[in-house]
Scaffold this motif. Structure first.
Motif, PDB file in Angstrom:
ATOM      1  N   GLY A   1       0.800  -1.211   0.000  1.00 42.81           N
ATOM      2  CA  GLY A   1       0.000   0.000   0.000  1.00 42.81           C
ATOM      3  C   GLY A   1       0.834   1.263   0.000  1.00 42.81           C
ATOM      4  N   GLY A   2       2.123   1.143   0.283  1.00 40.02           N
ATOM      5  CA  GLY A   2       3.013   2.289   0.285  1.00 40.02           C
ATOM      6  C   GLY A   2       3.565   2.560  -1.098  1.00 40.02           C
ATOM      7  N   PRO A   3       4.199   3.713  -1.272  1.00 39.28           N
ATOM      8  CA  PRO A   3       4.718   4.073  -2.589  1.00 39.28           C
ATOM      9  C   PRO A   3       5.885   3.180  -3.018  1.00 39.28           C
ATOM     10  CG  PRO A   3       5.392   5.695  -0.954  1.00 39.28           C
ATOM     11  CD  PRO A   3       4.462   4.741  -0.264  1.00 39.28           C
ATOM     12  N   ALA A   4       5.879   2.843  -4.293  1.00 41.06           N
ATOM     13  CA  ALA A   4       6.991   2.085  -4.877  1.00 41.06           C
ATOM     14  C   ALA A   4       8.103   3.073  -5.221  1.00 41.06           C
ATOM     15  CB  ALA A   4       6.534   1.358  -6.136  1.00 41.06           C
ATOM     16  N   PRO A   5       9.349   2.731  -4.911  1.00 40.86           N
ATOM     17  CA  PRO A   5      10.448   3.628  -5.294  1.00 40.86           C
ATOM     18  C   PRO A   5      10.487   3.830  -6.813  1.00 40.86           C
ATOM     19  CG  PRO A   5      11.220   1.942  -3.765  1.00 40.86           C
ATOM     20  CD  PRO A   5       9.827   1.564  -4.181  1.00 40.86           C
ATOM     21  N   ASP A   6      10.528   5.086  -7.232  1.00 41.64           N
ATOM     22  CA  ASP A   6      10.598   5.365  -8.668  1.00 41.64           C
ATOM     23  C   ASP A   6      12.015   5.089  -9.156  1.00 41.64           C
ATOM     24  OD1 ASP A   6       9.703   6.113 -11.185  1.00 41.64           O
ATOM     25  OD2 ASP A   6      10.095   8.241 -10.852  1.00 41.64           O
ATOM     26  N   PHE A   7      12.129   4.818 -10.440  1.00 46.20           N
ATOM     27  CA  PHE A   7      13.443   4.588 -11.043  1.00 46.20           C
ATOM     28  C   PHE A   7      13.369   4.878 -12.526  1.00 46.20           C
ATOM     29  CE2 PHE A   7      11.234   0.467 -10.969  1.00 46.20           C
ATOM     30  CZ  PHE A   7      11.246   0.127 -12.310  1.00 46.20           C
ATOM     31  N   THR A   8      14.521   5.109 -13.104  1.00 45.27           N
ATOM     32  CA  THR A   8      14.689   5.182 -14.549  1.00 45.27           C
ATOM     33  C   THR A   8      15.886   4.307 -14.880  1.00 45.27           C
ATOM     34  OG1 THR A   8      13.805   7.438 -14.665  1.00 45.27           O
ATOM     35  CG2 THR A   8      15.122   6.670 -16.547  1.00 45.27           C
TER      36      THR A   8
END
Length: 154
Positions: free
Chosen positions: A7-14
């Motif tokens: 339910g928490g935010p997923a770490p963003d990545f590129t």
């Protein structure tokens, strides 16, 4: 799960895919759910079988406005050769440099082996962690369970 919470935010990545193009997790937010599959090594036995299984069932994975992203610490060139050799037509992302940074952000980097563990996350359309599973290195994933988790988000 360790540091990430359901339910928490997923770490963003590129990360760069097998063609050298940048792929960002945040680019799918608001549009698609994302299945992220961390895999240890291109060309290894279990990983090859798993990626071929996803290739063979890609239409099922894409039915629900979803994206499949497979991530390893292999360099882009190795991932391109792997994709070409096995006809893998979905993004294979390189977490090569900084080595394992994204795998570490998802708490799946194996410091001793220098690769991600065999782990999967399903990220909902809002960018939150909806589901996760962590398999032992010699155990392949249950793709039916992955599809069931994606279906549950529809």
């Amino acid at each position: 799960m360790t540091g990430l919470s359901l339910g928490g935010p997923a770490p963003d990545f590129t990360l760069r895919d097998q063609f050298g193009a940048d792929v960002s997790l945040s680019s799918f937010r608001g549009r698609k759910a994302v299945a992220i599959l961390f895999f240890p090594y291109a060309f290894s036995g279990i990983c090859t079988g798993e990626m071929a299984g996803i290739r063979d069932r890609l239409a099922e994975f894409m039915t629900f406005d979803t994206e499949v992203l497979a991530i390893s610490c292999d360099p882009v060139y190795s991932l391109r050769a792997f994709a070409d050799a096995d006809g893998l037509n979905f993004p294979l992302l390189s977490d090569y440099w900084p080595h394992g940074a994204v795998s570490s952000a998802y708490d799946v980097f194996d410091e001793v082996k220098g690769c991600p563990r065999r782990s999967s996350y399903v990220i909902d359309r809002e960018g939150n962690v909806a589901w996760a599973v962590h398999n032992a290195m010699p155990e392949g994933r249950d793709l039916d369970e992955h599809l069931a988790q994606l279906t549950a988000l529809v």
